[in-house]
Write a protein that holds these residues in place. Structure first.
Motif, PDB file in Angstrom:
ATOM      1  N   LEU A  25       0.857  -1.099   0.034  1.00  0.00           N
ATOM      2  CA  LEU A  25      -0.098   0.099   0.155  1.00  0.00           C
ATOM      3  C   LEU A  25       0.882   1.316  -0.051  1.00  0.00           C
TER       4      LEU A  25
ATOM      5  N   GLU B 268      -3.111   6.060  -1.990  1.00  0.00           N
ATOM      6  CA  GLU B 268      -3.759   4.849  -2.612  1.00  0.00           C
ATOM      7  C   GLU B 268      -5.027   4.426  -1.966  1.00  0.00           C
TER       8      GLU B 268
ATOM      9  N   LEU C  50      -7.263   1.371  -1.968  1.00  0.00           N
ATOM     10  CA  LEU C  50      -7.317  -0.240  -2.517  1.00  0.00           C
ATOM     11  C   LEU C  50      -8.557  -0.788  -2.148  1.00  0.00           C
TER      12      LEU C  50
ATOM     13  N   GLY D  50      -2.921   6.384   2.948  1.00  0.00           N
ATOM     14  CA  GLY D  50      -3.099   4.901   2.329  1.00  0.00           C
ATOM     15  C   GLY D  50      -4.474   4.379   2.979  1.00  0.00           C
TER      16      GLY D  50
ATOM     17  N   ILE E 172      -7.352   1.143   2.806  1.00  0.00           N
ATOM     18  CA  ILE E 172      -7.864  -0.193   2.294  1.00  0.00           C
ATOM     19  C   ILE E 172      -9.249  -0.415   2.750  1.00  0.00           C
TER      20      ILE E 172
END
Length: 223
Positions: free
Chosen positions: A30, A34, A36, A194, A196
């Motif tokens: 990661l 970003e 994701l 980051g 997720i």
């Protein structure tokens, strides 16, 4: 430098003939800014992976680096500090404390943080998420979407580099779900964090920078 990097990480529950490999050897990275997503059916290993990334449980093998630091030798105290300072957790349930107002949810974080002066005020975060007028409300006075936005603001308040969101839209209608995912994308891209996100809903993947699919403990990148 990657915020998180996994090298051949596995997770096995049980021993001998009862052993179940919930996570097969996994490599994952990661980067800052970003966003994701990880998709896949229930029981496939998505949450196991997310909790290992967040250092809420220990991997059976492999190594994890956070901001370039191998965490395999960290003490319990170091891991607790790492979780609080480097990670923000957003769960399916907003996990707000029911007897605290929105403002007081942040005061509790102030009592626990070891970072000193934080980079954003609660007011700035609530305004960013469009809920600045809710600071004196209790959780039971908020809609599901409002509670989730407060939870996102609280997760961001201790200035973490990494946001882990486990089914953050499961209790929301489509409109609110899309709005919440848009906020997570904004957090990643504008605040250089980051993010997720675990989700079952493939309609929510449009704002992501990458998508992974988890099947029987095997992680595969599909976008």
């Amino acid at each position: 430098m990657a915020l998180i990097e996994l090298h051949q990480v596995t997770k096995t529950y049980g021993q001998g003939h009862k052993a179940v490999q919930a996570l097969k050897p996994t490599n994952f990275k990661l980067m800052p800014s970003e966003f994701l997503a990880i998709t896949g059916p229930s029981g496939s290993g998505k949450t196991t992976l997310l909790t290992i990334i967040g250092h809420l449980q220990q991997a059976s093998s492999g190594s994890i680096q956070v901001n370039g630091q191998d965490t395999s030798t960290y003490s319990t105290k170091q891991l607790t500090k790492l979780r609080f300072n480097e990670f923000g957790f957003i769960l399916q349930a907003s996990n707000l404390i029911p007897f605290l107002t929105v403002s007081d949810q942040f005061k509790l974080v102030d009592r626990l943080t070891t970072k000193g002066k934080l980079s954003q005020t609660p007011t700035a975060l609530l305004d960013l998420l469009g809920i600045g007028d809710l600071k004196d409300k209790f959780p039971n006075q908020l809609s599901g979407g409002e509670r989730q936005r407060v939870a996102i603001a609280r997760a961001l308040y201790n200035d973490p580099d990494i946001i882990l969101a486990d089914e953050p839209t499961a209790s929301l209608d489509t409109s609110r779900a899309l709005q919440t995912v848009g906020i997570l994308a904004q957090v990643a891209h504008d605040l250089h964090r980051g993010v997720i996100m675990i989700t079952h809903d493939t309609k929510l993947l449009g704002d992501t920078d990458g998508v992974y699919d988890m099947r029987d403990g095997q992680l595969t990148q599909i976008k």
